[in-house]
Design an enzyme around this catalytic site. Structure first.
Site, mmCIF file in Angstrom:
data_model
loop_
_atom_site.group_PDB
_atom_site.id
_atom_site.type_symbol
_atom_site.label_atom_id
_atom_site.label_comp_id
_atom_site.label_asym_id
_atom_site.label_seq_id
_atom_site.Cartn_x
_atom_site.Cartn_y
_atom_site.Cartn_z
ATOM 1 N N LYS A 22 0.430 -1.448 0.020
ATOM 2 C CA LYS A 22 -0.386 -0.219 0.106
ATOM 3 C C LYS A 22 1.437 0.896 0.051
ATOM 4 O O LYS A 22 0.818 2.242 -0.742
ATOM 5 C CB LYS A 22 -0.317 -0.136 1.492
ATOM 6 C CG LYS A 22 -1.567 1.009 1.360
ATOM 7 C CD LYS A 22 -2.444 1.531 2.697
ATOM 8 C CE LYS A 22 -1.554 1.502 4.040
ATOM 9 N NZ LYS A 22 -1.189 2.901 3.825
ATOM 10 N N ASN A 23 1.331 1.444 1.170
ATOM 11 C CA ASN A 23 2.837 2.626 0.985
ATOM 12 C C ASN A 23 3.560 2.745 0.072
ATOM 13 O O ASN A 23 4.473 3.839 0.469
ATOM 14 C CB ASN A 23 3.258 2.238 1.890
ATOM 15 C CG ASN A 23 1.723 2.642 3.767
ATOM 16 O OD1 ASN A 23 1.015 2.940 3.315
ATOM 17 N ND2 ASN A 23 3.000 2.507 5.070
ATOM 18 N N ARG A 93 -5.033 10.477 4.601
ATOM 19 C CA ARG A 93 -3.509 11.253 4.646
ATOM 20 C C ARG A 93 -2.659 11.316 3.276
ATOM 21 O O ARG A 93 -1.805 12.360 2.959
ATOM 22 C CB ARG A 93 -2.933 11.262 6.012
ATOM 23 C CG ARG A 93 -1.304 11.738 6.949
ATOM 24 C CD ARG A 93 -0.425 11.045 8.046
ATOM 25 N NE ARG A 93 0.692 11.807 7.618
ATOM 26 C CZ ARG A 93 0.599 13.264 8.523
ATOM 27 N NH1 ARG A 93 -0.056 13.736 8.570
ATOM 28 N NH2 ARG A 93 1.346 13.988 8.619
ATOM 29 N N ASP A 117 -5.187 8.179 10.199
ATOM 30 C CA ASP A 117 -5.184 7.952 10.624
ATOM 31 C C ASP A 117 -4.420 8.486 12.381
ATOM 32 O O ASP A 117 -4.566 9.879 12.147
ATOM 33 C CB ASP A 117 -4.190 6.595 11.011
ATOM 34 C CG ASP A 117 -4.575 5.556 10.525
ATOM 35 O OD1 ASP A 117 -3.499 4.776 9.710
ATOM 36 O OD2 ASP A 117 -5.826 5.783 10.287
ATOM 37 N N ASP A 305 4.354 0.216 12.289
ATOM 38 C CA ASP A 305 3.117 0.465 11.666
ATOM 39 C C ASP A 305 2.977 -1.399 12.204
ATOM 40 O O ASP A 305 2.297 -2.541 12.030
ATOM 41 C CB ASP A 305 3.391 -0.113 9.848
ATOM 42 C CG ASP A 305 3.006 1.084 9.628
ATOM 43 O OD1 ASP A 305 4.155 1.186 7.919
ATOM 44 O OD2 ASP A 305 2.643 2.245 10.465
HETATM 45 C C1 EPZ Z 1 4.176 6.578 5.869
HETATM 46 O O1 EPZ Z 1 3.689 7.958 7.046
HETATM 47 C C2 EPZ Z 1 3.348 5.568 6.488
HETATM 48 N N1 EPZ Z 1 2.089 5.982 5.505
HETATM 49 C C3 EPZ Z 1 2.575 5.044 7.775
HETATM 50 O O2 EPZ Z 1 1.968 3.798 7.474
HETATM 51 C C4 EPZ Z 1 4.076 4.412 8.684
HETATM 52 O O3 EPZ Z 1 3.024 4.546 10.100
HETATM 53 C C5 EPZ Z 1 4.932 5.793 8.735
HETATM 54 O O4 EPZ Z 1 5.505 6.398 7.302
HETATM 55 C C6 EPZ Z 1 6.319 5.388 9.448
HETATM 56 O O5 EPZ Z 1 6.901 3.713 8.718
HETATM 57 C C7 EPZ Z 1 2.146 5.973 4.360
HETATM 58 O O6 EPZ Z 1 2.831 5.447 3.369
HETATM 59 C C8 EPZ Z 1 0.607 6.354 3.572
HETATM 60 P P1 EPZ Z 1 6.477 9.927 8.172
HETATM 61 P P2 EPZ Z 1 3.953 9.493 6.752
HETATM 62 O O7 EPZ Z 1 6.261 11.133 8.456
HETATM 63 O O8 EPZ Z 1 4.872 10.071 5.809
HETATM 64 C C9 EPZ Z 1 7.385 13.338 12.198
HETATM 65 C C10 EPZ Z 1 -0.001 2.674 7.660
HETATM 66 O O9 EPZ Z 1 -0.815 1.833 8.754
HETATM 67 N N2 EPZ Z 1 6.546 14.714 11.138
HETATM 68 O O10 EPZ Z 1 7.691 9.493 8.444
HETATM 69 O O11 EPZ Z 1 3.320 10.053 7.608
HETATM 70 C C11 EPZ Z 1 6.010 12.734 12.650
HETATM 71 O O12 EPZ Z 1 5.227 13.205 13.134
HETATM 72 C C12 EPZ Z 1 0.729 4.039 7.710
HETATM 73 O O13 EPZ Z 1 0.320 1.906 6.606
HETATM 74 C C13 EPZ Z 1 6.688 15.184 11.715
HETATM 75 O O14 EPZ Z 1 7.558 15.682 12.728
HETATM 76 O O15 EPZ Z 1 5.384 8.856 8.857
HETATM 77 C C14 EPZ Z 1 5.959 11.520 12.834
HETATM 78 O O16 EPZ Z 1 6.500 11.261 13.911
HETATM 79 C C15 EPZ Z 1 0.537 4.574 8.954
HETATM 80 N N3 EPZ Z 1 6.708 16.429 10.741
HETATM 81 C C16 EPZ Z 1 7.366 11.137 12.343
HETATM 82 O O17 EPZ Z 1 7.855 12.477 11.671
HETATM 83 C C17 EPZ Z 1 6.628 15.748 8.749
HETATM 84 O O18 EPZ Z 1 6.759 16.799 8.490
HETATM 85 C C18 EPZ Z 1 7.033 9.917 11.072
HETATM 86 O O19 EPZ Z 1 6.320 10.272 10.083
HETATM 87 C C19 EPZ Z 1 6.428 15.132 8.884
HETATM 88 C C20 EPZ Z 1 6.325 14.128 9.715
#
Ligand code: EPZ
Length: 425
Positions: A22-23, A93, A117, A305
């Site tokens: 999916k991701n 998202r 989520d 995840d």
């Molecule tokens: C991706 O989300 C995945 N989603 C998530 O999977 C996964 O949990 C996550 O990466 C971490 O591996 C998709 O790919 C669609 P991040 P993403 O940006 O991109 C902080 C599932 O169940 N952050 O790596 O949203 C954030 O708050 C989903 O398949 C900032 O602070 O995750 C978090 O604490 C759920 N500012 C951390 O970084 C930003 O601008 C990691 O988030 C961006 C992120």
């Protein structure tokens, strides 16, 4: 009534095929905004998040058609819209990753602020700051991100944290920027490397994807391409946790051991036998799992995840485990549902102490997001009596008919109420 019912069953056995990631698929679909023409994406899971991304692209004038159970045909004409509406972004998202390709290819974007989520606060500051460094002007007005540029310019961007989404958005923007962009402290997830392979096939020049430093030499134009999506390591992890909870011996067709080394190591420490095969993974669990401590980290660490599945297994393991969530502070919502099933878990901030019990007991529980929902179904495989998981639509967002795949392995899992199976695209 939209629920999944799990009843006690025999140890799992047999083979199940792991679908496309999916991701990865969602970002590959967004990349089709970058060049006019026809695309074929294979091994695309039939899940509702793919449907939602298809709707986002269709809102912009692209044609998105499911031409086979796991294949999408996407046509991008000479012109495309630039708006991703609230009702779609609010649902998923990941729609935010249309921002980068729209700015890179069209020079304008209007994207609703993301929902998704419920893991607590999920800012997009790194996405926006990086796009501004590339030369975009960004304003947030009335719940929408308004962004525009006369042409992006390559530069060096250092991320505060290896964010998956920010890395992908900047990659998708930088491929058509003037000059070279370097993303430092980039995320290293396999889905990012898969996106880079696709973009390079479209004519981009990207080096280092999958490492923490990615270099992108901007090009003036790209062309459409075909691609096979990598397998879903999170879905594979779901089945490995299933066998740890229900015992048995299974084969996962298509799973890639090299994408989930840490998880396999952790499951092995818990007493599950796992070996790669020529076509995937083989796994066997014959006894009660052992407790081990877990801490989530960006790739190649234990993915956040995977954590709901691991906590479900640890809730019936022999011993006490400390689980630490380092990415999403609020990602323990499912714990109260596991406690409803008799688990002995205490959470404190971003830690949980899990004292294993001999067996869970079936109960009515609720899915709060994709992975939490799947973890409740898995917990039901170990429970005495019936487990009823409500709000199963969450699970459909990331799994192509999880009950049917578990039944293939001999589990007694049924769906009651509407099956939100992806129809088109
Ligand atoms: C991706 O989300 C995945 N989603 C998530 O999977 C996964 O949990 C996550 O990466 C971490 O591996 C998709 O790919 C669609 P991040 P993403 O940006 O991109 C902080 C599932 O169940 N952050 O790596 O949203 C954030 O708050 C989903 O398949 C900032 O602070 O995750 C978090 O604490 C759920 N500012 C951390 O970084 C930003 O601008 C990691 O988030 C961006 C992120």
């Amino acid at each position: 009534m939209d629920q999944i019912v799990v009843r006690p069953g025999p140890p799992l056995e047999g083979t199940v095929r792991v679908g496309g990631a999916k991701n990865a698929a969602l970002k590959l679909m967004a990349a089709t905004l970058l060049a006019e023409g026809d695309y074929r994406l294979r091994n695309v899971p039939a899940i509702t998040d793919v449907e939602t991304m298809g709707e986002v692209l269709m809102c912009m004038g692209l044609d998105v058609t499911r031409i086979a159970p796991d294949e999408l045909a996407i046509h991008r004409g000479p012109d495309c819209g630039v708006e991703a509406p609230y009702e779609l972004v609010e649902r998923m998202r990941a729609s935010i990753v249309v921002l980068g390709p729209l700015l890179g290819r069209v020079g304008r974007a209007r994207v609703a602020m993301p929902g998704g989520d419920d893991f607590g606060s999920r800012p997009i500051d790194m996405h926006l700051a990086g796009l501004e460094q590339l030369g975009a002007t960004i304003e947030v007005r009335h719940g929408y991100i308004e962004a525009w540029t006369d042409g992006l310019l390559g530069c060096r961007i250092t991320l505060d944290f290896p964010s998956v989404g920010a890395t992908e958005n900047l990659l998708l923007a930088a491929v058509l920027a003037k000059g070279t962009t370097v993303i430092d402290n980039a995320a290293r997830e396999p889905e990012i490397a898969d996106l880079a392979v696709f973009l390079n096939r479209m004519g981009a020049t990207i080096h280092g994807a999958g490492t923490s430093t990615i270099e992108i030499e901007g090009v003036t134009e790209l062309r459409p391409a075909d691609h096979m999506v990598i397998p879903d390591r999170v879905e594979a992890a779901t089945f490995l946790a299933a066998v740890a909870l229900a015992r048995g011996e299974i084969t996962l067709e298509g799973a890639r051991a090299d994408h989930m080394g840490m998880f396999i190591q952790k499951m092995t420490d818990m007493g599950v036998w796992i070996t790669p095969t020529s076509s995937g993974l083989w796994a066997s669990a014959q006894g009660r799992p052992r407790s081990v401590d877990v801490a989530t980290l960006p790739y190649p660490g234990i993915a956040t995840d995977y954590k709901p599945f691991l906590v479900a297994v640890l809730s019936v393991a022999d011993g006490v485990a400390i689980v630490t969530e380092n990415l999403f502070a609020g990602r323990f919502k499912y714990v109260s549902e596991l406690i409803r099933m008799g688990a002995n878990i205490r959470t404190e901030g971003h830690h949980a102490v899990v004292r294993g019990v001999a067996r869970l007991s079936g109960a009515p529980v609720r899915a709060s997001d994709i992975r939490a929902g799947a973890a409740m179904v898995l917990a039901g495989l170990n429970a005495e009596g019936e487990t009823v998981v409500a709000d199963a639509f969450h699970i459909d967002r990331g799994y192509d008919d999880l009950p049917a795949k578990l039944r293939q392995l001999g589990a007694d899992v049924t769906r009651e109420g509407p099956t939100q199976r992806a129809s088109a695209p």
